[in-house]
Design a protein around this motif. Sequence first.
Motif, mmCIF file in Angstrom:
data_model
loop_
_atom_site.group_PDB
_atom_site.id
_atom_site.type_symbol
_atom_site.label_atom_id
_atom_site.label_comp_id
_atom_site.label_asym_id
_atom_site.label_seq_id
_atom_site.Cartn_x
_atom_site.Cartn_y
_atom_site.Cartn_z
ATOM 1 N N MET A 1 0.828 -1.213 0.000
ATOM 2 C CA MET A 1 0.000 0.000 0.000
ATOM 3 C C MET A 1 0.852 1.249 0.000
ATOM 4 O O MET A 1 0.556 2.231 -0.658
ATOM 5 N N MET A 2 1.950 1.221 0.771
ATOM 6 C CA MET A 2 2.826 2.393 0.834
ATOM 7 C C MET A 2 3.463 2.658 -0.506
ATOM 8 O O MET A 2 3.631 3.806 -0.934
ATOM 9 N N ARG A 3 3.887 1.526 -1.179
ATOM 10 C CA ARG A 3 4.503 1.693 -2.496
ATOM 11 C C ARG A 3 3.499 2.309 -3.471
ATOM 12 O O ARG A 3 3.839 3.215 -4.255
ATOM 13 N N LYS A 4 2.258 1.861 -3.449
ATOM 14 C CA LYS A 4 1.217 2.404 -4.346
ATOM 15 C C LYS A 4 0.982 3.881 -4.059
ATOM 16 O O LYS A 4 0.865 4.710 -4.971
ATOM 17 N N SER A 5 0.919 4.253 -2.791
ATOM 18 C CA SER A 5 0.724 5.662 -2.393
ATOM 19 C C SER A 5 1.894 6.522 -2.875
ATOM 20 O O SER A 5 1.732 7.648 -3.327
ATOM 21 N N TYR A 6 3.105 5.939 -2.772
ATOM 22 C CA TYR A 6 4.301 6.682 -3.216
ATOM 23 C C TYR A 6 4.218 7.002 -4.697
ATOM 24 O O TYR A 6 4.480 8.128 -5.142
ATOM 25 N N TYR A 7 3.833 6.015 -5.513
ATOM 26 C CA TYR A 7 3.754 6.232 -6.969
ATOM 27 C C TYR A 7 2.640 7.204 -7.340
ATOM 28 O O TYR A 7 2.747 7.975 -8.295
ATOM 29 N N GLN A 8 1.578 7.190 -6.594
ATOM 30 C CA GLN A 8 0.478 8.136 -6.850
ATOM 31 C C GLN A 8 0.933 9.567 -6.609
ATOM 32 O O GLN A 8 0.635 10.485 -7.386
ATOM 33 N N LYS A 9 1.662 9.765 -5.504
ATOM 34 C CA LYS A 9 2.181 11.110 -5.199
ATOM 35 C C LYS A 9 3.180 11.560 -6.255
ATOM 36 O O LYS A 9 3.199 12.722 -6.674
ATOM 37 N N LEU A 10 4.026 10.638 -6.670
ATOM 38 C CA LEU A 10 5.030 10.970 -7.702
ATOM 39 C C LEU A 10 4.356 11.366 -9.006
ATOM 40 O O LEU A 10 4.742 12.342 -9.671
ATOM 41 N N ALA A 11 3.334 10.627 -9.374
ATOM 42 C CA ALA A 11 2.604 10.937 -10.616
ATOM 43 C C ALA A 11 1.934 12.305 -10.525
ATOM 44 O O ALA A 11 1.914 13.081 -11.500
ATOM 45 N N LEU A 12 1.379 12.626 -9.361
ATOM 46 C CA LEU A 12 0.728 13.931 -9.154
ATOM 47 C C LEU A 12 1.730 15.074 -9.290
ATOM 48 O O LEU A 12 1.458 16.108 -9.910
ATOM 49 N N MET A 13 2.928 14.892 -8.717
ATOM 50 C CA MET A 13 3.968 15.924 -8.786
ATOM 51 C C MET A 13 4.420 16.148 -10.234
ATOM 52 O O MET A 13 4.623 17.290 -10.677
ATOM 53 N N VAL A 14 4.595 15.039 -10.978
ATOM 54 C CA VAL A 14 5.002 15.151 -12.396
ATOM 55 C C VAL A 14 3.940 15.903 -13.186
ATOM 56 O O VAL A 14 4.242 16.767 -14.021
ATOM 57 N N THR A 15 2.667 15.588 -12.906
ATOM 58 C CA THR A 15 1.556 16.274 -13.606
ATOM 59 C C THR A 15 1.561 17.767 -13.310
ATOM 60 O O THR A 15 1.419 18.618 -14.205
ATOM 61 N N LEU A 16 1.756 18.127 -12.040
ATOM 62 C CA LEU A 16 1.779 19.543 -11.641
ATOM 63 C C LEU A 16 2.944 20.292 -12.300
ATOM 64 O O LEU A 16 2.803 21.415 -12.769
ATOM 65 N N LEU A 17 4.123 19.649 -12.300
ATOM 66 C CA LEU A 17 5.296 20.280 -12.941
ATOM 67 C C LEU A 17 5.061 20.518 -14.426
ATOM 68 O O LEU A 17 5.445 21.550 -14.992
ATOM 69 N N THR A 18 4.432 19.522 -15.078
ATOM 70 C CA THR A 18 4.149 19.658 -16.520
ATOM 71 C C THR A 18 3.217 20.832 -16.782
ATOM 72 O O THR A 18 3.421 21.632 -17.705
#
Length: 419
Positions: A1-18
């Motif tokens: 679950m922690m790994r899944k949460s980590y990837y979700q946050k990473l994806a959100l940050m990449v989207t915001l930067l874009t």
Amino acid sequence: MMRKSYYQKLALMVTLLTVLLAYQKYTSREKEPFPEVTFIKDSSIRDLSDFDPNILDKEQWLKLGFSEKQTATILKYKDMVGGKFTSKEQLKKCYAISEEKFSELASFILLPEAAEKGDSKRFTPYGKKGIMISAKFNPDRFSVHDWLKMGFSEKQAEAIIKYRNYLGGSFISKEKFKECFIISPENYSKIAPYLLLPENTPENFRNFAKDNTVKSRIQYHIFDPNQLDLEGWKTLGFSEKQAITIINYRDRNLRGSFKSLEDLQKCFVISAEKFQEMKPYIKIQEKQQEKTDFSKTDLNTITFKQLIEFGLDERSAGSIIGFRKKLGGFMNKQQILTTYNINQDLVQKLISIAPLNISNVPRYSLVDAPEEWLKNHPYFKYSADKIIFYRISNPDDKKIWKLLKLKPEYEERMKLYVK
């Protein structure tokens, strides 16, 4: 679950930067560059005298060193602000006049620094009031009241009548009517179909209008431009402001006289056409200047021109006049020889001939001398603060001299100006 949460946050940050990068790229797009405004260097600026920018035509702006495009922009800007510049501040806003160029001209411009309160409302902007036309009409027969009824302001109506009078009492053609700066393109397009005027200007318009109005009132005769006063220039067809500018140019820039036709031609308020019109009647008389009798000329009142006449160059003459002014007058002839940048031999010859009257030179006691005089006088200014301080508790000249403890040569020259 922690790994899944980590990837979700990473994806959100990449989207915001874009999104942020895309927004920055969009907002920082370079706008189309504005064409660079360059100014013509014109040596005639050295001959510049006071002028009113509201009376300058295209050719006169060109004489001030502006290009054709810059001149057209300035005149268009004047139309946009109501046909008249009300202050230096307003003129400075014209983008065709750079900061450098404006600072070069500013001291000569006959306008207040800033507009008076309410000036911006004196002239109604074009097109703000609707134009009402009910039938075809001849604008040559319209009065101020008629233009008011159509929808123009009182100032605009007066300007239209003034323009018609300038043309000789008739608008001549739709083409000429369109040139009236007070009538915007939008208003002209509304009015044009109703005008009872020919479309084009007759070929003989120049003679028909301008010659019949202005020239018929001017009775040219042989004249010397060095002898004309304000009224004399006005009888030649110049406005009062133009006449004042010509006289100032002659008296200040040319030291009292036009030496040649070229000198007169360089005056920027005289257009090339006007100069050619006057040229056959201009006769500059050579002045038979009376020679100065230097044996009767007081060295404390001798003028710059008289010093030049004696043979001194401008640098020497200017130094003597300047030093004399700072002193308030010479107290002895040897002071003149201490002036910087002078021809010692010629000055020695001059002081051996000319008298010196010291009766009008200001002199004070140390106790009574004005503070401003002490601080500005070349001989006293370095001791001024001490004198002012000492005389508060020692209101006696002898005591003050003792307290100053000056070198004998300094005290000696200061005492020339002490009662």
